[in-house]
Design a protein around this motif. Structure first.
Motif, PDB file in Angstrom:
ATOM      1  N   GLU A  26      22.594  16.455  12.689  1.00  0.00           N
ATOM      2  CA  GLU A  26      23.863  16.019  12.097  1.00  0.00           C
ATOM      3  C   GLU A  26      24.104  14.544  12.386  1.00  0.00           C
ATOM      4  OE1 GLU A  26      28.349  17.872  11.573  1.00  0.00           O
ATOM      5  OE2 GLU A  26      27.227  18.269  13.423  1.00  0.00           O
ATOM      6  N   LEU A  27      23.733  14.108  13.581  1.00  0.00           N
ATOM      7  CA  LEU A  27      23.863  12.699  13.930  1.00  0.00           C
ATOM      8  C   LEU A  27      23.016  11.841  12.997  1.00  0.00           C
ATOM      9  CD1 LEU A  27      24.736  10.366  15.794  1.00  0.00           C
ATOM     10  CD2 LEU A  27      22.806  10.956  17.283  1.00  0.00           C
ATOM     11  N   ALA A  28      21.767  12.240  12.794  1.00  0.00           N
ATOM     12  CA  ALA A  28      20.872  11.470  11.928  1.00  0.00           C
ATOM     13  C   ALA A  28      21.388  11.424  10.498  1.00  0.00           C
ATOM     14  CB  ALA A  28      19.470  12.080  11.967  1.00  0.00           C
ATOM     15  N   GLN A  29      21.919  12.539  10.032  1.00  0.00           N
ATOM     16  CA  GLN A  29      22.439  12.608   8.667  1.00  0.00           C
ATOM     17  C   GLN A  29      23.627  11.664   8.483  1.00  0.00           C
ATOM     18  OE1 GLN A  29      23.571  16.568   7.554  1.00  0.00           O
ATOM     19  NE2 GLN A  29      24.290  15.971   5.526  1.00  0.00           N
ATOM     20  N   ASN A  30      24.544  11.657   9.437  1.00  0.00           N
ATOM     21  CA  ASN A  30      25.721  10.799   9.328  1.00  0.00           C
ATOM     22  C   ASN A  30      25.366   9.325   9.487  1.00  0.00           C
ATOM     23  OD1 ASN A  30      28.437  12.336   9.080  1.00  0.00           O
ATOM     24  ND2 ASN A  30      27.250  13.572  10.520  1.00  0.00           N
ATOM     25  N   LEU A  31      24.422   9.033  10.362  1.00  0.00           N
ATOM     26  CA  LEU A  31      24.000   7.641  10.518  1.00  0.00           C
ATOM     27  C   LEU A  31      23.328   7.128   9.249  1.00  0.00           C
ATOM     28  CD1 LEU A  31      22.625   7.561  14.182  1.00  0.00           C
ATOM     29  CD2 LEU A  31      24.692   6.465  13.316  1.00  0.00           C
ATOM     30  N   ALA A  32      22.537   7.983   8.608  1.00  0.00           N
ATOM     31  CA  ALA A  32      21.870   7.575   7.369  1.00  0.00           C
ATOM     32  C   ALA A  32      22.895   7.267   6.280  1.00  0.00           C
ATOM     33  CB  ALA A  32      20.913   8.674   6.909  1.00  0.00           C
ATOM     34  N   LYS A  33      23.904   8.122   6.163  1.00  0.00           N
ATOM     35  CA  LYS A  33      24.941   7.878   5.157  1.00  0.00           C
ATOM     36  C   LYS A  33      25.722   6.615   5.485  1.00  0.00           C
ATOM     37  CE  LYS A  33      28.867   9.909   2.735  1.00  0.00           C
ATOM     38  NZ  LYS A  33      29.675  11.123   2.484  1.00  0.00           N
ATOM     39  N   ALA A  34      26.016   6.416   6.762  1.00  0.00           N
ATOM     40  CA  ALA A  34      26.765   5.229   7.173  1.00  0.00           C
ATOM     41  C   ALA A  34      25.988   3.961   6.841  1.00  0.00           C
ATOM     42  CB  ALA A  34      27.074   5.298   8.665  1.00  0.00           C
ATOM     43  N   HIS A  35      24.682   3.956   7.127  1.00  0.00           N
ATOM     44  CA  HIS A  35      23.849   2.797   6.798  1.00  0.00           C
ATOM     45  C   HIS A  35      23.868   2.528   5.294  1.00  0.00           C
ATOM     46  CE1 HIS A  35      21.907   1.320  10.428  1.00  0.00           C
ATOM     47  NE2 HIS A  35      21.791   2.569  10.863  1.00  0.00           N
ATOM     48  N   HIS A  36      23.778   3.585   4.512  1.00  0.00           N
ATOM     49  CA  HIS A  36      23.767   3.433   3.053  1.00  0.00           C
ATOM     50  C   HIS A  36      25.082   2.824   2.561  1.00  0.00           C
ATOM     51  CE1 HIS A  36      23.208   4.279  -1.196  1.00  0.00           C
ATOM     52  NE2 HIS A  36      24.362   4.944  -1.191  1.00  0.00           N
ATOM     53  N   LEU A  37      26.214   3.333   3.058  1.00  0.00           N
ATOM     54  CA  LEU A  37      27.512   2.820   2.626  1.00  0.00           C
ATOM     55  C   LEU A  37      27.697   1.357   3.020  1.00  0.00           C
ATOM     56  CD1 LEU A  37      29.804   5.866   3.532  1.00  0.00           C
ATOM     57  CD2 LEU A  37      29.134   5.122   1.238  1.00  0.00           C
ATOM     58  N   VAL A  38      27.287   1.024   4.232  1.00  0.00           N
ATOM     59  CA  VAL A  38      27.449  -0.347   4.716  1.00  0.00           C
ATOM     60  C   VAL A  38      26.566  -1.308   3.921  1.00  0.00           C
ATOM     61  CG1 VAL A  38      26.989  -1.865   6.683  1.00  0.00           C
ATOM     62  CG2 VAL A  38      28.231   0.275   7.026  1.00  0.00           C
ATOM     63  N   ASP A  39      25.318  -0.933   3.696  1.00  0.00           N
ATOM     64  CA  ASP A  39      24.409  -1.810   2.948  1.00  0.00           C
ATOM     65  C   ASP A  39      24.876  -1.981   1.502  1.00  0.00           C
ATOM     66  OD1 ASP A  39      22.846  -2.120   5.175  1.00  0.00           O
ATOM     67  OD2 ASP A  39      21.366  -0.601   4.596  1.00  0.00           O
ATOM     68  N   GLN A  40      25.340  -0.893   0.915  1.00  0.00           N
ATOM     69  CA  GLN A  40      25.806  -0.945  -0.470  1.00  0.00           C
ATOM     70  C   GLN A  40      26.991  -1.901  -0.613  1.00  0.00           C
ATOM     71  OE1 GLN A  40      27.568   2.737  -2.075  1.00  0.00           O
ATOM     72  NE2 GLN A  40      26.213   2.513  -3.848  1.00  0.00           N
ATOM     73  N   TYR A  41      27.944  -1.810   0.307  1.00  0.00           N
ATOM     74  CA  TYR A  41      29.100  -2.697   0.231  1.00  0.00           C
ATOM     75  C   TYR A  41      28.700  -4.139   0.545  1.00  0.00           C
ATOM     76  CZ  TYR A  41      33.558  -4.924   0.913  1.00  0.00           C
ATOM     77  OH  TYR A  41      34.612  -5.795   0.802  1.00  0.00           O
ATOM     78  N   HIS A  42      27.764  -4.320   1.455  1.00  0.00           N
ATOM     79  CA  HIS A  42      27.321  -5.670   1.815  1.00  0.00           C
ATOM     80  C   HIS A  42      26.856  -6.434   0.573  1.00  0.00           C
ATOM     81  CE1 HIS A  42      25.303  -8.959   3.863  1.00  0.00           C
ATOM     82  NE2 HIS A  42      24.179  -8.642   3.226  1.00  0.00           N
ATOM     83  N   TYR A  43      26.052  -5.789  -0.254  1.00  0.00           N
ATOM     84  CA  TYR A  43      25.555  -6.460  -1.462  1.00  0.00           C
ATOM     85  C   TYR A  43      26.675  -6.671  -2.482  1.00  0.00           C
ATOM     86  CZ  TYR A  43      20.903  -5.718   0.429  1.00  0.00           C
ATOM     87  OH  TYR A  43      19.796  -5.742   1.237  1.00  0.00           O
TER      88      TYR A  43
END
Length: 734
Positions: A239-256
Motif C-alpha cells: 500500500e505504501l508503494a502504491q500511494n508513493l507511485a501515485k503521489a510521484h505521478h501527481l507531482v510530476d504531472q503538475y510540475h510540467y
C-alpha cells in the motif's frame, strides 16, 4: 514551564529558543490550553528556573498536569547530571537531575500528572569543563528514579554526535511538535505522552538513539484532546508503494503543467493561475485525505519530500497580482495584508465582488501558523452575525479562503462624525455587541484594531461596523504588529499579557478583547492611536476631547471605563464585554437627555429602552411596549410595562424568543438545549436584583423576565437594557 537556551557563553546553540517557542505555541492551542511560562536565554538562570519550578510545585494549584520542558545543554559533573542554565559555571552547571526529580516528586502531591520533557541532545558543542562530560541517556536512567503515570519523563540525549537541526530547530523537538500538532493522535482524538514517545521514537529511529521514557506505559496521561480522531490502520509495504507511485505521478504531472502556465507573466495573468489552481486543488486534497487515512505516511521520507514539493507549488500560486484571473474571478485590487496573509478583491461573474484572503506562501511550513489560519476561518464560519464578515469556502491552492467583500473602508480610513457623540457611542456599542456574540460562541478575537473593522454606511445613514480577521492568534500578536507597526502603530491595541506573557491563560481570556475595545474607543473618540505605554497621557487626551461633549457625566463615565479597561492587571478590568458595553450605554443615555431632565415620562419609557438598546429605526414602540431584535437577529425581544406602582416605579416584563436565524435547530425542539439555556439564564438572574425568570410556551424557545421597580429615569433605562444584553448573551451561547 518552557525553557530554551541558545546564548551560552562560549558554547552557543542555535535551535533551542525556536524549539521552546514552538512547544509553547503548541501548548497554547485550544486542544491543550496550558498556562505556560516561557524562559529564554538570559531569563533562564538557575535561580529563576528554580524559583518558578518551586512556585508551581509547592503552590496552591491542584489537579491537572504540570509540564516542564527544557532545551539546552546537558552536562555531567562528577557523578551528577545537570541541566545547564544560562549562568552555569564550571563547578555549578545549573539544575541537577536529582534536584529536578525531587521537585517532580513534590509536585505530584498537588498535580495529577507531572511531565518532564528534556531535549539535551546538543553534546557536540558542549562545554569541555574539567571532570565533566555531556549528559547521556544512562545518566537520566540512573538519576531519575522509577516513576508511574503521576510522574513521567521523556528525554533525548546524544552522547557523541552533534545534534542535527532542521530549519533552525532540533530534530527531537521537530518530531515532538509534529506529534503534538496531531500526528500522534489516537483513535479517541487524544494526544497522550505515550503516543508522543512512540511517534518520536519511530520518526527519529535512524537519526537518534531511542529517547528515555519513564512512566505512563498505559497511555493514561492525556496532554491534548479534541483532535480529529486517528483513522486508518498501519500501512503495509504494498500500500505504501502504491500511494508513493501515485503521489510521484501527481507531482510530476503538475510540475510540467506549471512550467507551461506560470512561467510567462501574461499567460499566468490571463489563464495560467486559474488553470493551475483548478488542477492543484484536488492534488492537495488527495495528499491530505491520504495522510488522514494512512497517518503512518507522515513518517516516510519519500512522502515527506513529495509533500514539500506540493507545498512549493502552493507557494507559487500565493504570489498573486492585480489583473490575475482566478477560479472565482479577476483580481481587481489589493485590500490589505497582515501577519497571516494578503486580502484581494475579486470580481466574479455578473460583477459580484468577493474578497480572497491568501496565506503567506513562504510560511506554509509553519504548521502552528497554518493551523491558526484554519482556526480563524472555522471561527468565522461558525459565527452567524450580520456584522461579522461571512466566509464561503476554504481553498487549498492557493491556501486561503473566500469571503464577502464589504464595500466600505476599514475604520482607520472611514469617516466618523466625531461631532455627534451619540453616533460615536452607537458605533462602539455595535462593535462591542458583535464581539460579545463571538464570546458567546467561545471565540476570542484577540486582535481588535481599526484595520480589522470594515465600516459601511447603511441605508439609514448609520455606520455599520463589520468585524473580520479572526485568524490572528494571541501569541502571534507581537510578530504581526511588528511587521505592521508603520500602519498606525497597531501594537498599541494589544493587551500587555499578549505581548509579555503570550502563553499565559490570561492571554486567552475575554479581558484581552476588553482592553483592545478600550483602546479602540480612544481611537473612535479622538481619531488618534492610543499609546500602548503612557496611559496617563491617553487619559489626558481623552479628557480634553470629551470636554466638548454635551454632558460631563457621560464624559466621566467614559474616562472611568477607559481607565479600568486598560489596567495592566486583567483581573482589574471589566470581566466581560457585557460589563463594558453597559457603561457605554450609560453614557449614551445621559447624552440622549442632556438637554432636559433625567426623568422620563411613563409613555416614553419603552421608546427610550428601544432607542438605547437597538438604535434609531431598529425598533418599534408604543406607550407601553417596545419590539426589537438582538444585533445578530437571533433573538426577538419585547419589553412591556405591566403597571406603575404607587411609588412611581414601573413593573416590566421582558419577553425573549429565538428566531429562525439561530443556526441550531435543537434550540427550537430539543429539551436538553432549552434546559441548558435556562441554567445559564438562572445564573444571570441570580446576579440581578428584582428580576425573576418564567418559562414561555411557544414551540420555539421562549422565556419571560419580570423586572420590578424600574425607575422612570436614565438609571431605569440603563438597568433594563443591561438585563436585555445579559439575557441575549445567555440565549445566544448555543
Amino acid at each position: 514551564m518552557i525553557v530554551g537556551i541558545d546564548s551560552y557563553p562560549g558554547a552557543p546553540l542555535f535551535g533551542c529558543v525556536n524549539d521552546a517557542k514552538d512547544v509553547a505555541s503548541c501548548l497554547s492551542l485550544e486542544q491543550y490550553d496550558f498556562d505556560s511560562k516561557l524562559l529564554l536565554n538570559g531569563q533562564a538562570t538557575r535561580s529563576n528556573i528554580r524559583r518558578h519550578l518551586h512556585e508551581l510545585a509547592y503552590g496552591e494549584e491542584e489537579g491537572g498536569t504540570l509540564l516542564f520542558y527544557f532545551a539546552g545543554h546537558g552536562q555531567v559533573l562528577g557523578q551528577g547530571g545537570h541541566l545547564v542554565t544560562h549562568d552555569g559555571e564550571m563547578y555549578d552547571p545549573g539544575i541537577s537531575l536529582g534536584d529536578m526529580a525531587q521537585i517532580m516528586e513534590s509536585a505530584s502531591n498537588n498535580f495529577d500528572h507531572v511531565v518532564t520533557i528534556l531535549d539535551c541532545c546538543h553534546s557536540g558543542s558542549a562545554y569541555s569543563w574539567t571532570n565533566s562530560r555531556p549528559l547521556q541517556a544512562g545518566d537520566i536512567e540512573r538519576e531519575v528514579p522509577a516513576v508511574n503515570e503521576s510522574r513521567c519523563i521523556l528525554a533525548a540525549c546524544r552522547p557523541e554526535e552533534e545534534a542535527e537541526e532542521r530549519r533552525g530547530r532540533g530534530i527531537f523537538t521537530d518530531a515532538l511538535t509534529s506529534a503534538m500538532l496531531g500526528d500522534a493522535v489516537n483513535w479517541d482524538g487524544n494526544i497522550t505522552l505515550l503516543g508522543i514517545y512512540e511517534y518520536v521514537t519511530a520518526a527519529l529511529s535512524s537519526e537518534i538513539q531511542t529517547p528515555v521514557f519513564k512512566g505512563d506505559i498505559a497511555g493514561t496521561v492525556v496532554l491534548g484532546s479534541g483532535f480529529p480522531k486517528r483513522e486508518g490502520p498501519p500501512i503495509d509495504r504494498s500500500e505504501l508503494a502504491q500511494n508513493l507511485a501515485k503521489a510521484h505521478h501527481l507531482v510530476d504531472q503538475y510540475h510540467y503543467l506549471q512550467l507551461t502556465e506560470l512561467s510567462e507573466r501574461n499567460v499566468r495573468l490571463q489563464q495560467g493561475s486559474k488553470t493551475c489552481s483548478i488542477e492543484l486543488e484536488p492534488v492537495v486534497n488527495w495528499f491530505e485525505e491520504t495522510e488522514k487515512a494512512l497517518p503512518d505516511l507522515r513518517r516516510n521520507s519519500d512522502w515527506i519530500n513529495l509533500v514539500a514539493r506540493v507545498r512549493e507549488f502552493r507557494k507559487n500560486l500565493a504570489d498573486i497580482s492585480v489583473g490575475e484571473q482566478t477560479r472565482f474571478g479577476r483580481v481587481i485590487r489589493h485590500l490589505g495584508h497582515g501577519g497571516y496573509g494578503h486580502v484581494w478583491e475579486l470580481e466574479g461573474d455578473g460583477g459580484k465582488r468577493y474578497a480572497m484572503k491568501v496565506f503567506h506562501g513562504n510560511e506554509l511550513d509553519d504548521e502552528v501558523k497554518v493551523r491558526r489560519f484554519a482556526n480563524g476561518y472555522n471561527n468565522m464560519r461558525k459565527l452567524e452575525h450580520p456584522y461579522i464578515v461571512r466566509v464561503h469556502e476554504m481553498l487549498a491552492a492557493p491556501y486561503g479562503f473566500l469571503m464577502d467583500s464589504i464595500p466600505g473602508d476599514n475604520l482607520r480610513k472611514a469617516y466618523i462624525d466625531r461631532g455627534d457623540p451619540e453616533s460615536v457611542l452607537q458605533l462602539m456599542i455595535d462593535i462591542c455587541e458583535t464581539v460579545q456574540h463571538a464570546h458567546s460562541q467561545q471565540v476570542r478575537h484577540r486582535d481588535i484594531k481599526p484595520e480589522n473593522i470594515i465600516a459601511e454606511y447603511n441605508g439609514d445613514g448609520r455606520l455599520a461596523p463589520y468585524l473580520t480577521d479572526f485568524d490572528l492568534a494571541y501569541h502571534e500578536t507581537n510578530r504581526t504588529v511588528t511587521t505592521n507597526i508603520g500602519v498606525g502603530g497597531v501594537i498599541n491595541y494589544a493587551a500587555p499579557e499578549q505581548l509579555f506573557e503570550p502563553n499565559a491563560r490570561t492571554a486567552r481570556s475575554e479581558t484581552v478583547d476588553v482592553f483592545s475595545l478600550a483602546q479602540l474607543m480612544f481611537f473612535v473618540i479622538t481619531g488618534r492611536d492610543p499609546s500602548g505605554e503612557n496611559f496617563t497621557k491617553n487619559v489626558e487626551i481623552l479628557t480634553h476631547d470629551l470636554a466638548s461633549w454635551v454632558d460631563d457625566r457621560a464624559a466621566a463615565t467614559l474616562i472611568n471605563l477607559y481607565k479600568s479597561s486598560t489596567s495592566k492587571q486583567p483581573s482589574e478590568r471589566p470581566q466581560t464585554v457585557v460589563d463594558f458595553v453597559s457603561e457605554l450605554r450609560r453614557a449614551e443615555s445621559v447624552i440622549q437627555i442632556a438637554s432636559g431632565t433625567d426623568q422620563i415620562p411613563e409613555g416614553d419609557l419603552c421608546r427610550r429602552i428601544g432607542h438605547l438598546y437597538a438604535g434609531i429605526n431598529h425598533y418599534s414602540a408604543t406607550e407601553g411596549e417596545c419590539r426589537m431584535n438582538s444585533r445578530s437577529g437571533q433573538v426577538e425581544i419585547v419589553a412591556r410595562i405591566k403597571n406603575i406602582t404607587p411609588r412611581g416605579t414601573a413593573s416590566m416584563e421582558l419577553e425573549c424568543a429565538v428566531t429562525d436565524k439561530i443556526p441550531v435547530p435543537s434550540l427550537k425542539s430539543g429539551r436538553s438545549a432549552r434546559d441548558s439555556i435556562n441554567i445559564r439564564l438562572d445564573k444571570v438572574v441570580a446576579r440581578l436584583p428584582g428580576v425573576q425568570r418564567h418559562a414561555g410556551n411557544k414551540g420555539a424557545y421562549q422565556v419571560f423576565f419580570t423586572i420590578n421597580d424600574v425607575t422612570l429615569n436614565v438609571t431605569g433605562v440603563n438597568r433594563v437594557t443591561d438585563i436585555i444584553s445579559a439575557a441575549v448573551a445567555g440565549i445566544e451561547q448555543w
